[in-house]
Each structure stands twice: as structure tokens, then as C-alpha cells.
Design an enzyme around this catalytic site. Structure first.
Site, mmCIF file in Angstrom:
data_model
loop_
_atom_site.group_PDB
_atom_site.id
_atom_site.type_symbol
_atom_site.label_atom_id
_atom_site.label_comp_id
_atom_site.label_asym_id
_atom_site.label_seq_id
_atom_site.Cartn_x
_atom_site.Cartn_y
_atom_site.Cartn_z
ATOM 1 N N LYS A 83 0.828 -1.200 0.000
ATOM 2 C CA LYS A 83 0.000 0.000 0.000
ATOM 3 C C LYS A 83 0.867 1.255 0.000
ATOM 4 O O LYS A 83 0.713 2.151 -0.835
ATOM 5 C CB LYS A 83 -0.918 0.024 1.228
ATOM 6 C CG LYS A 83 -1.891 1.204 1.235
ATOM 7 C CD LYS A 83 -2.427 1.505 2.622
ATOM 8 C CE LYS A 83 -1.454 2.390 3.378
ATOM 9 N NZ LYS A 83 -2.018 2.928 4.629
ATOM 10 N N ASP B 195 -6.223 0.895 0.873
ATOM 11 C CA ASP B 195 -6.325 1.179 2.306
ATOM 12 C C ASP B 195 -7.703 0.736 2.778
ATOM 13 O O ASP B 195 -8.437 0.077 2.040
ATOM 14 C CB ASP B 195 -6.062 2.658 2.588
ATOM 15 C CG ASP B 195 -7.129 3.572 1.983
ATOM 16 O OD1 ASP B 195 -8.061 3.063 1.305
ATOM 17 O OD2 ASP B 195 -7.044 4.792 2.191
#
Length: 317
Positions: free
Chosen positions: A175, A193
Site C-alpha cells: 500500500k 487502504d
């Protein structure tokens, strides 16, 4: 023959029309009830007579992306940063807290530790105190010092521009790596996320919970050139309208395309009160927004503060 006529005359008139009227009335009431619960356009777009095909889902997903592009033409990372190192550090700090809180913390942090070399040499307790407002400050300080040492020793003090290199840094996963690649190096990436994962499932793009599996599923739906901006748009939407606990369904422009419509507040007026940031009349999370960012209040405050500092310097001079 006469008896037949008498019997026919005694029979009541057929009431064929009456049940038909009653049936229509009942149907109308049901339709009205359904209309209150969910707009007709939404039912037509998301719940056709037969199950949605994969192709239909892909077309609907890409239409959602187009709608979000019109809604958030200014979508971008909401972390303030000036270079790849600052974005990397800010993204690590953003775990389990808001971007706004990170943006309030990083000016002092980067003033004290402007380079990987500076942060690599930081005294842990001193670094912890600076980043304390972001939460989990001991673990984050350990990651920041570790990744700074790795940048200094393995990458010449520069943030690498490859996914396989970034994920070797302490505290950096896919991420964080995709955030840095997409926004500091222009390399397309999908940032999964909590907001992105939640909306990907609500939109029916995937049922996966694992971030890497969500990333892989969504990557098959959209062209690579859209990955970075898609991430920004979905995250923007998740923060402003499609909230975790109570999404503002009644104020959502993509409601007709969403199979999860109705999970949140459907009354338009009540839904408007749930809107966050600039869509609710408030500035966004950036303290140093770009010139075309709609969080004008924050931009004006920042400009006023800057002019005030210049004026103070002029008086002092």
C-alpha cells in the site's frame, strides 16, 4: 328457457374490473414503498431481472470510475509532501490515524530531519516525541529510523522507484509502496487502504478482504493507466460520502450504480449532514493544498499565515 333468463337476471353483475383496480392500487403502494427505500434508477442499474454478469460488473465499475472522476476532478493524495522521502515518511505515519493529523505533525518532523541521513541518525526518544500525535509512535519511529538507514546504506540516500525495492524497507508494504510510486514517480498502482477495500466490496468489484487480493481483483477491471487516479477517487469518496459506519447514501451521486445502496442514510436531507470535508462545507485534510484544490478555507488560512509571516519579517527588518 325462461328459468335460464330468470337465473341470469338474478346473478350479480360480474366484478371483473373491481379486483383489477384493487390490484393496481396495491401494486402502486408497493412501488411507492420501494421507491422510498431505493430509487428506481438504482434498481434498474444494479438489480436487473437476472444476475449481473462479469462483463456487466466491469462496465458498471468503469462507469462508477467515470462518475467519480467528474465528482472529484481534483483527487490527489491528501498528505502534504515536497519530495519522495517526505511522502514515504508521511505515508508510514498515516497508519491508524488521519492525514490531517499527519499534516500537522510533519512540518516539525521534516524541519528536524529533512533527509534520510538525518533521520537515520535520530535519537529514538526524540523522534518518538515529535511523531507522538500520530499514535503508535514507538513502532513508527522504529520503522522510520530503519527505512532511513536502509535508504542511506542501500540506495544512496534516495527513495527507490521500484516496488520490489520499496517493499524491502522497514514498515513499507504494498500500500505504502504504491502511494509513493503513483504520486512521486508516476508509476501506476492501486492503493488498497481501509477506504478503498470497503468501497471495492460495496461496489461489488470483489468480495475479498485481503488487501493484496483486492488489489489483484481490481487491477483486472481497470486499465493500468487508471490505477493511481482510481485509488484517489475511491478514497476521496470513502472519506467524504461512503463512510464506514453510516454512508450518506441519500447524497451519493453514484447510488444508482451501487448494489449496497441503503446500508446508510437514504433521506437526502439527513444524508447531507453526514458529508465530510469540503463536500460538507469544510476544507479538506491538506494544510498546504494545491491552488486548484476546493478546500478554499484551508488555502486562504495558509495564504494569510504566509502573508502574516512576511509582514512580521518586514517589520522586524
Amino acid at each position: 328457457m325462461a328459468e335460464s333468463k330468470v337465473r341470469k337476471a338474478a346473478e350479480p353483475e360480474p366484478a371483473a374490473k373491481k379486483p383489477a383496480v384493487k390490484s393496481v392500487a396495491v401494486k402502486s403502494a408497493a412501488e411507492k414503498k420501494a421507491a422510498v427505500k431505493k430509487p428506481a434508477a438504482s434498481r434498474a442499474a444494479v438489480r436487473p431481472g437476472k444476475p449481473e454478469t462479469h462483463l456487466g460488473m466491469v462496465r458498471r465499475a468503469r462507469r462508477i470510475n467515470r462518475e467519480l472522476a467528474e465528482l472529484y476532478p481534483y483527487a490527489h493524495p491528501e498528505l502534504d509532501f515536497g519530495n519522495p522521502f517526505e511522502l514515504l515518511v508521511a505515508t508510514v505515519l498515516s497508519a491508524q490515524t488521519t492525514d490531517l493529523r499527519v499534516n500537522r505533525t510533519t512540518p516539525a518532523l521534516f524541519a528536524k530531519y529533512p533527509t534520510p541521513e538525518d533521520m537515520a541518525a535520530a535519537v529514538p526518544e526524540e523522534l518518538e516525541e515529535v511523531i507522538r500525535p500520530t499514535g503508535f509512535f514507538r513502532a513508527k519511529a522504529k520503522s522510520l529510523i530503519g527505512l532511513s538507514i536502509a535508504l542511506r546504506d542501500n540506495f544512496g540516500g534516495e527513495v527507490p522507484g521500484r516496488l520490489e525495492d520499496l517493499v524491502t524497507l522497514p514498515g513499507v508494504g504494498r500500500k505504502t509502496a504504491n502511494v509513493v510510486l503513483g504520486n512521486a514517480f508516476g508509476v501506476p498502482g492501486i492503493t488498497v487502504d481501509t477506504h478503498f477495500g470497503r468501497l471495492a466490496r460495496r461496489f461489488g468489484w470483489t468480495a475479498e478482504e485481503d488487501p493484496e487480493k483486492v488489489e489483484a481483483a481490481v487491477a483486472e477491471i481497470f486499465p493500468k493507466s487508471e490505477w493511481t487516479m482510481l485509488s484517489h477517487r475511491v478514497v476521496f469518496h470513502g472519506r467524504r460520502i461512503c463512510h464506514s459506519r453510516k454512508p450518506a447514501c441519500g447524497a451519493c451521486p453514484v447510488a444508482p450504480l451501487c448494489p449496497s445502496y441503503g446500508e446508510g442514510e437514504i433521506d437526502p436531507e439527513k444524508a447531507k449532514k453526514l458529508l465530510k470535508y469540503e463536500m460538507g462545507g469544510q476544507p479538506g485534510q491538506r494544510l498546504r493544498p494545491p491552488a486548484d484544490f476546493p478546500g478554499e478555507a484551508a488555502a486562504r488560512a495558509d495564504a494569510a499565515a504566509h502573508h502574516g509571516e512576511v509582514a512580521d519579517m518586514a517589520v522586524a527588518g
